[in-house]
Design a protein around this motif. Structure first.
Motif, PDB file in Angstrom:
ATOM      1  N   ARG A  18       0.779  -1.250   0.014  1.00  0.00           N
ATOM      2  CA  ARG A  18      -0.164  -0.203   0.035  1.00  0.00           C
ATOM      3  C   ARG A  18       0.881   1.263   0.019  1.00  0.00           C
ATOM      4  NH1 ARG A  18      -2.944  -2.503   4.247  1.00  0.00           N
ATOM      5  NH2 ARG A  18      -2.728  -0.548   5.759  1.00  0.00           N
ATOM      6  N   ILE A  19       1.854   1.171   0.834  1.00  0.00           N
ATOM      7  CA  ILE A  19       2.926   2.456   0.785  1.00  0.00           C
ATOM      8  C   ILE A  19       3.497   2.704  -0.492  1.00  0.00           C
ATOM      9  CG2 ILE A  19       4.848   3.139   1.528  1.00  0.00           C
ATOM     10  CD1 ILE A  19       4.427   1.346   4.254  1.00  0.00           C
ATOM     11  N   VAL A  20       3.883   1.489  -1.082  1.00  0.00           N
ATOM     12  CA  VAL A  20       4.672   1.725  -2.480  1.00  0.00           C
ATOM     13  C   VAL A  20       3.826   2.421  -3.650  1.00  0.00           C
ATOM     14  CG1 VAL A  20       6.022   0.601  -4.295  1.00  0.00           C
ATOM     15  CG2 VAL A  20       6.358   0.101  -1.947  1.00  0.00           C
ATOM     16  N   SER A  21       2.539   1.785  -3.524  1.00  0.00           N
ATOM     17  CA  SER A  21       1.573   1.803  -4.481  1.00  0.00           C
ATOM     18  C   SER A  21       0.887   3.425  -4.451  1.00  0.00           C
ATOM     19  CB  SER A  21       0.152   1.294  -4.217  1.00  0.00           C
ATOM     20  OG  SER A  21      -0.805   1.323  -5.177  1.00  0.00           O
ATOM     21  N   ALA A  22       0.965   3.858  -3.138  1.00  0.00           N
ATOM     22  CA  ALA A  22       0.668   5.421  -3.015  1.00  0.00           C
ATOM     23  C   ALA A  22       1.570   6.215  -3.313  1.00  0.00           C
ATOM     24  CB  ALA A  22       0.185   5.677  -1.217  1.00  0.00           C
ATOM     25  N   ALA A  23       2.891   5.846  -2.939  1.00  0.00           N
ATOM     26  CA  ALA A  23       4.194   6.526  -3.312  1.00  0.00           C
ATOM     27  C   ALA A  23       4.556   6.680  -4.775  1.00  0.00           C
ATOM     28  CB  ALA A  23       5.412   6.056  -2.656  1.00  0.00           C
ATOM     29  N   ALA A  24       4.102   5.697  -5.422  1.00  0.00           N
ATOM     30  CA  ALA A  24       4.367   5.599  -6.952  1.00  0.00           C
ATOM     31  C   ALA A  24       3.349   6.586  -7.584  1.00  0.00           C
ATOM     32  CB  ALA A  24       3.901   4.205  -7.511  1.00  0.00           C
ATOM     33  N   LYS A  25       1.935   6.768  -7.194  1.00  0.00           N
ATOM     34  CA  LYS A  25       1.255   7.603  -7.807  1.00  0.00           C
ATOM     35  C   LYS A  25       1.513   9.042  -7.202  1.00  0.00           C
ATOM     36  CE  LYS A  25      -2.897   4.900  -7.969  1.00  0.00           C
ATOM     37  NZ  LYS A  25      -4.461   4.738  -7.594  1.00  0.00           N
ATOM     38  N   ALA A  26       2.042   9.411  -5.963  1.00  0.00           N
ATOM     39  CA  ALA A  26       2.276  10.649  -5.296  1.00  0.00           C
ATOM     40  C   ALA A  26       3.558  11.292  -6.030  1.00  0.00           C
ATOM     41  CB  ALA A  26       2.647  10.393  -3.737  1.00  0.00           C
ATOM     42  N   ILE A  27       4.502  10.442  -6.332  1.00  0.00           N
ATOM     43  CA  ILE A  27       5.627  11.132  -7.313  1.00  0.00           C
ATOM     44  C   ILE A  27       5.342  11.546  -8.577  1.00  0.00           C
ATOM     45  CG2 ILE A  27       7.608   9.851  -5.936  1.00  0.00           C
ATOM     46  CD1 ILE A  27       7.784   7.868  -8.108  1.00  0.00           C
ATOM     47  N   ARG A  28       4.643  10.976  -9.005  1.00  0.00           N
ATOM     48  CA  ARG A  28       4.044  11.468 -10.517  1.00  0.00           C
ATOM     49  C   ARG A  28       3.178  12.575 -10.278  1.00  0.00           C
ATOM     50  NH1 ARG A  28       2.560   5.563 -12.926  1.00  0.00           N
ATOM     51  NH2 ARG A  28       2.178   5.084 -10.757  1.00  0.00           N
ATOM     52  N   ARG A  29       2.287  12.812  -9.158  1.00  0.00           N
ATOM     53  CA  ARG A  29       1.321  13.702  -8.953  1.00  0.00           C
ATOM     54  C   ARG A  29       2.111  14.919  -8.580  1.00  0.00           C
ATOM     55  NH1 ARG A  29      -1.964  11.304  -5.472  1.00  0.00           N
ATOM     56  NH2 ARG A  29      -0.707  12.061  -3.596  1.00  0.00           N
ATOM     57  N   SER A  30       3.029  14.875  -7.498  1.00  0.00           N
ATOM     58  CA  SER A  30       3.391  16.102  -6.794  1.00  0.00           C
ATOM     59  C   SER A  30       5.089  16.047  -7.048  1.00  0.00           C
ATOM     60  CB  SER A  30       3.383  16.014  -5.189  1.00  0.00           C
ATOM     61  OG  SER A  30       1.902  15.630  -5.135  1.00  0.00           O
ATOM     62  N   GLY A  31       5.731  15.149  -7.597  1.00  0.00           N
ATOM     63  CA  GLY A  31       7.096  15.294  -7.782  1.00  0.00           C
ATOM     64  C   GLY A  31       7.860  14.712  -6.592  1.00  0.00           C
ATOM     65  N   ASP A  33      10.123  15.878  -4.592  1.00  0.00           N
ATOM     66  CA  ASP A  33      10.538  17.051  -3.401  1.00  0.00           C
ATOM     67  C   ASP A  33       9.131  16.948  -2.773  1.00  0.00           C
ATOM     68  OD1 ASP A  33      13.181  16.875  -4.166  1.00  0.00           O
ATOM     69  OD2 ASP A  33      13.183  18.812  -5.067  1.00  0.00           O
ATOM     70  N   GLY A  34       8.062  16.834  -3.613  1.00  0.00           N
ATOM     71  CA  GLY A  34       6.694  17.148  -3.018  1.00  0.00           C
ATOM     72  C   GLY A  34       6.044  16.009  -2.535  1.00  0.00           C
ATOM     73  N   THR A  35       6.952  14.917  -2.381  1.00  0.00           N
ATOM     74  CA  THR A  35       6.262  13.710  -1.710  1.00  0.00           C
ATOM     75  C   THR A  35       6.819  13.488  -0.202  1.00  0.00           C
ATOM     76  OG1 THR A  35       5.976  12.597  -4.033  1.00  0.00           O
ATOM     77  CG2 THR A  35       6.174  11.123  -2.101  1.00  0.00           C
ATOM     78  N   GLY A  36       6.120  13.548   0.534  1.00  0.00           N
ATOM     79  CA  GLY A  36       6.408  13.586   2.043  1.00  0.00           C
ATOM     80  C   GLY A  36       5.911  12.395   2.566  1.00  0.00           C
ATOM     81  N   VAL A  37       6.724  11.862   3.468  1.00  0.00           N
ATOM     82  CA  VAL A  37       6.611  10.543   4.159  1.00  0.00           C
ATOM     83  C   VAL A  37       5.225  10.599   4.838  1.00  0.00           C
ATOM     84  CG1 VAL A  37       7.331   8.965   6.019  1.00  0.00           C
ATOM     85  CG2 VAL A  37       8.878   9.832   4.532  1.00  0.00           C
ATOM     86  N   ALA A  60      14.926   5.630   0.100  1.00  0.00           N
ATOM     87  CA  ALA A  60      14.704   3.839  -0.135  1.00  0.00           C
ATOM     88  C   ALA A  60      13.038   3.898  -0.626  1.00  0.00           C
ATOM     89  CB  ALA A  60      14.962   3.152   0.853  1.00  0.00           C
ATOM     90  N   MET A  61      12.262   4.572   0.031  1.00  0.00           N
ATOM     91  CA  MET A  61      10.796   4.626  -0.443  1.00  0.00           C
ATOM     92  C   MET A  61      10.697   4.900  -1.703  1.00  0.00           C
ATOM     93  SD  MET A  61       7.604   6.693   1.010  1.00  0.00           S
ATOM     94  CE  MET A  61       8.251   8.110   0.482  1.00  0.00           C
ATOM     95  N   LEU A  62      11.430   6.207  -2.184  1.00  0.00           N
ATOM     96  CA  LEU A  62      11.308   6.622  -3.380  1.00  0.00           C
ATOM     97  C   LEU A  62      11.791   5.975  -4.402  1.00  0.00           C
ATOM     98  CD1 LEU A  62      12.464  10.642  -2.634  1.00  0.00           C
ATOM     99  CD2 LEU A  62      10.054   9.711  -3.073  1.00  0.00           C
ATOM    100  N   ALA A  63      12.753   5.378  -4.192  1.00  0.00           N
ATOM    101  CA  ALA A  63      13.545   4.288  -5.089  1.00  0.00           C
ATOM    102  C   ALA A  63      12.393   3.196  -5.340  1.00  0.00           C
ATOM    103  CB  ALA A  63      14.951   3.738  -4.808  1.00  0.00           C
TER     104      ALA A  63
END
Length: 200
Positions: A18-31, A33-37, A60-63
């Motif tokens: 769930r974390i990786v899935s949410a982060a994969a969308k968030a980096i594309r949506r907000s960049g 630097d705009g993706t906070g833990v 590690a999460m961003l990777a």
């Protein structure tokens, strides 16, 4: 003796997913630097404090997010290619990539066009994860050429991918809808033109 899956381990894997899935969308949506833990953990339905049970660091999460976003994008491309006759595969892929639907779907679309300008400033592990998926994308395109395996096919794949990604980045950057459409149409037309072979 084979062990049955530990319930706690299974739950942890589901949470990690769930974390990786949410982060994969968030980096594309907000960049990146705009993706906070904190935001990612909230979106995944978990507490901020649980983060370090899953990742050694934010990088590690961003990777993992970069890898997941690239995997999702390449899987979609592969499914488009598989759904049409081989001689139509590249055209179908280019049309989808440069479509208005993809242009407006930054959160679930190609991460390269969404994040390309940010990549030089990311950590080595994030760049490595993204680079491997970009290479996979280039190889997928190269395999659609009749002379796949030859240097010319790889070179044309490089140009095709660079053109598609660059076009989508520009089409999203401008605030002029007509210009955005024109950029996509012109690139699609150029990529679709038959290439004449040079004669030695």
């Amino acid at each position: 003796m084979r062990k049955t899956p530990n319930i706690r381990t299974t739950a942890k894997e589901a949470s990690h997913e769930r974390i990786v899935s949410a982060a994969a969308k968030a980096i594309r949506r907000s960049g990146y630097d705009g993706t906070g833990v904190a935001d990612i953990m909230k979106e995944a339905g978990l507490t901020h404090g649980a983060f370090y049970a899953h990742f050694a660091s934010r990088e590690a999460m961003l990777a993992e997010a970069a890898d997941r976003a690239g995997a999702e994008s390449n899987a979609l491309a592969a499914s488009v290619i598989a759904a049409v006759p081989p001689e139509q595969s590249l055209q179908a892929l280019m049309q989808l990539y440069l479509s208005k639907e993809h242009l407006e779907s930054i959160e679930t679309g190609c991460p390269v066009s969404a994040l390309g300008s940010e990549m030089p400033r990311q950590s080595p592990e994030v760049r490595r994860a993204a680079t491997l998926r970009i290479k996979e994308m280039i190889d997928l395109v190269a395999r659609q050429f009749p002379d796949w395996g030859q240097p010319g096919a790889h070179e044309r794949a490089l140009v095709t991918v660079a053109t598609m990604v660059g076009t989508l980045m520009l089409a999203r950057a401008v605030d002029d809808a007509a210009l955005s459409d024109a950029l996509c149409s012109a690139s699609l037309k150029s990529l679709s033109l038959p290439k004449t072979e040079s004669i030695d």
